[in-house]
Design a protein around this motif. Sequence first.
Motif, PDB file in Angstrom:
ATOM      1  N   LEU A 104     -24.875 -11.541 -29.714  1.00 51.65           N
ATOM      2  CA  LEU A 104     -24.005 -12.538 -29.962  1.00 51.65           C
ATOM      3  C   LEU A 104     -24.316 -13.393 -31.067  1.00 51.65           C
ATOM      4  CD1 LEU A 104     -22.918 -13.545 -26.286  1.00 51.65           C
ATOM      5  CD2 LEU A 104     -21.995 -11.807 -27.898  1.00 51.65           C
ATOM      6  N   TYR A 144     -15.482   2.483 -18.807  1.00 49.32           N
ATOM      7  CA  TYR A 144     -14.405   3.400 -19.117  1.00 49.32           C
ATOM      8  C   TYR A 144     -13.309   2.938 -18.271  1.00 49.32           C
ATOM      9  CZ  TYR A 144     -18.419   5.999 -20.650  1.00 49.32           C
ATOM     10  OH  TYR A 144     -19.546   6.434 -21.351  1.00 49.32           O
ATOM     11  N   ILE A 194     -17.685 -13.097 -29.701  1.00 49.28           N
ATOM     12  CA  ILE A 194     -16.898 -13.603 -28.448  1.00 49.28           C
ATOM     13  C   ILE A 194     -15.986 -14.376 -28.562  1.00 49.28           C
ATOM     14  CG2 ILE A 194     -17.769 -14.998 -26.529  1.00 49.28           C
ATOM     15  CD1 ILE A 194     -18.354 -12.126 -26.131  1.00 49.28           C
ATOM     16  N   GLU A 246      -6.555  -1.886 -16.220  1.00 47.32           N
ATOM     17  CA  GLU A 246      -7.687  -2.287 -16.954  1.00 47.32           C
ATOM     18  C   GLU A 246      -7.633  -3.745 -17.037  1.00 47.32           C
ATOM     19  OE1 GLU A 246      -8.847  -0.778 -21.083  1.00 47.32           O
ATOM     20  OE2 GLU A 246      -6.625   0.157 -20.722  1.00 47.32           O
ATOM     21  N   TYR A 250     -17.708  -8.521 -19.582  1.00 43.81           N
ATOM     22  CA  TYR A 250     -19.036  -8.120 -18.857  1.00 43.81           C
ATOM     23  C   TYR A 250     -19.563  -6.950 -19.536  1.00 43.81           C
ATOM     24  CZ  TYR A 250     -16.779 -11.050 -15.148  1.00 43.81           C
ATOM     25  OH  TYR A 250     -16.291 -12.097 -14.677  1.00 43.81           O
ATOM     26  N   GLY A 251     -20.978  -6.916 -19.359  1.00 43.61           N
ATOM     27  CA  GLY A 251     -21.630  -5.723 -19.977  1.00 43.61           C
ATOM     28  C   GLY A 251     -21.132  -4.206 -20.385  1.00 43.61           C
TER      29      GLY A 251
END
Lengths: 360, 536
Positions: free
Chosen positions: A342, A304, A349, A321, A326-327
Amino acid sequence: MGKPLLQFNDCGIYCAAGNFYIDPWKPVDDAVITHAHSDHARWGNKRYLAHHLSREVLKYRLGTDIQLQTVEYGERIQKNGVTISFHPAGHIIGSAQVRVEHKGEVWVVSGDYKLEDDGLSTPFEPVKCHTFISECTFGMPVYKWKDPSLVHQDINDWWRLNASEGRATVIAGYSLGKAQRIMHHLDLSIGNIFLHGVIANTHEALERNGIKLPAATRITPEVSKDEFKTGIIICPPSALGSPWIKRFQPFAFGYCSGWMALRGAKRRMAADRGFVLSDHADWDGLIKAIDATGCECVCLTHGYTASFSRYLSERGYNAHEAHTYYGGDEATEEDELPVEVLNEQGGVIGGTSNESEEVL
Amino acid sequence: MRDFAQLFASLDETNKTNAKINVLKDYFISVPAEDKIHTLALFTGRKPKRQINATLVKTWAIELANIPQWLFEESYQVVGDLGETIALLLPDGESTHGKSLAEFIREMNDLNTLTENEKKIWLIDSWTSMTRQERFVFNKILTGSFRVGVSQSLIVKALSEISGLNPAVITHRIMGNWDPATFSFHDLLQEEDGSDDASRPYPFCLAYAIQETSDKSKSAEEIAQDLGDTIEWQAEWKWDGIRAQVIHRKGEIFIWTRGEELATEKFPELHDFILSLPDGTVLDGEAICFAENKPLPFNVLQTRIGRKNLSKKILAESPMAFIAYDCLEFAGDDIRSMPFKHRRSVLEKLHQINPHQDTFQLSAIVQFDTWQELFDLRLQSRENHAEGFMLKKLDSIYQTGRKRGDWWKWKVDPLSVDAVMIYAQKGHGRRADLYTDYTFAVWDGDKLVPFAKAYSGLTDKEIKQVDYFVKRNTLEKFGPVRTVKPELVFEIGFEGINRSTRHKSGIALRFPRILRWRQDKKIEEADTLETLRAML
Ligand SMILES: [Zn+2]
Ligand SMILES: [Zn+2]
């Protein structure tokens, strides 16, 4: 003002002064790795620098032939006049925050972290810095973890009930971190622990690294089905719905994740039980950790980021931000999952890299 | 309240039917009678009237949670449920109130006598005396959004096991217009039906669908194999209206929709014909807009249903009729266990003697000798303003709920187009943290124009992949809506299509849904607005 010490570019978090990357998502020459989760430690870099306790897992995941240097927490490494050191992040075994210092300026990259002591990972230590690059996977005030010892008690109670009714207990959590955390707190007077192959591999790698883990049996066709009835089976979330899981019938299925805090997420997993157990900091934990760094500037990754940076800005931080790969999702930290997503998504990506070269 | 919150939590903790039934039985056996009937009311959708509006509840929750309003709103977007959001955001508490579910509901019902400030004090006191789990169910009841994750049939099964009564009897008894303040749990489970509720409808008999998508179409031979001899079956057109039961008992009339909503006042044109039915009659059929001897398109009915007040203009533009296809009660007797052909002949007689032939229509029987004949006729469904056929076994009883075998719906192939996803929004409930609601567009020249919103139809795995795509391909954010890079193509199915002045595309779809993700297609291959217009 010169260039920022760290910047986000096409390949990852880049330190121009030291010419190295932290947790790069594209192959580079020098990669400093916060921890061995697949969204942070990717394949194809020329040289890796990580903590001692990440050694065997990194070799298992990325190949035994990787060029890997490992260090202890607090040890200082020099790269072109830039000082790098690792500090406990409390996220998983061997996880670290990476501190970078150059000409009196200090930046810290948190990787992933949590503040609670899980009994296995070296507990989180705040590090003073000017700029903190922090994850905020659970950066919403609806995420507030309860005392993990109560969750472990719930897991044991549930296992005991299942075992008494002759039903196998299948519990899912990602293979590096959550799986070991679950088993570390199990009450072994109830029954034995069985491991899915992926988790058994990680288990063995950690043992090679000198970590002491409870005795557990790798699930092979030779293990008799009767043994499962009072046992607990630990598997990655991706095993749910696969034919592999059928052999445990009848069984009850539980899922351990911070996302289980929301009813909707629990329903989606079709779990009998959702245990709210996360290796990431909750809302209060994130704020406490950020406050403790004494930083002026915060860059946010994972989850978030927009809401959390707005909130921190309102509290007087210079917060931004950062767009990373990343995850942002505990499930995608499961080693095989991101690869699958992916591949099927093709050019996603790196496809839209309008966030490249973002200067902090 | 503690027991009720625990019941809710326990039901949540298992996906297994038998475990849920046991949890329900334990609860119904152990709590006070008053709580039992209130629980049953809540579980069957009989919610107490909302006495505090959601904005006030929100405002007071924000105050107590001590966070900025925008953060509350975003939290709500993440969670997807107001009651749950508030329960999660308020500071942790202990259960100290000691009140039962019935007491809390009584207090809620009495709120209208309090001033706004008194309401606030009551609400904050209540919240701070509860655990998170209690707060959650309390909020759901308070905001009138209580829904439970168990089906009515499970509740019926639990009650049936406690009382020894037949599940169909219980299903019937818990229908109708009862109020938990006056209806007693004891009467409900007695051997003899103690109720004198004239309004009480029967549980609807529901049909199974023969086929659902265009790629699973069945041939006439396959139908013959499944259903056997045509002589045992009756075919009727499947009408595209609102399934309803009309009741004339003790001089009163009632119209119930399939969603168990009492809709008597919504269809004033039907009152005369229902009053002309002999006292003690219940008919099943379709409430539908009807003019010049044929049904009007569904959107005419939809517009009418959406209006609060039935103006003269609306009544003139969307006249109603009732297409009857079954008779469930005659001369005060429940005739549901008589064979369908018998019930049909009763219905035909009732129709014959009714003076209001314009509003009381009889569902016509479609004559056919072979399944092939019916198969061919089905292709003319749209010209007949129908969605396909209903097939009913002539010797079947009127079943309670959805039972396989006696009633089938055989719809025409759904219409479909290939479209590009351009906006995404987070879902609610079980998909609260995933982008699951999508807006689709087709080509108009070199522009993509949005024409439909749809959310159902993908597998959980596909939803995760689309969610992954959305999160990494957002071009803009407008509140909860994200504009995404046009890249993914989906096949969108729908039941009907109409002209619309309210939509940019100039068309409106009925029941749009995702048939499949066309990963094999590029956005250039998506359909055009012209293709859609050609379907009008
Ligand atoms: Zn991680
Ligand atoms: Zn991560």
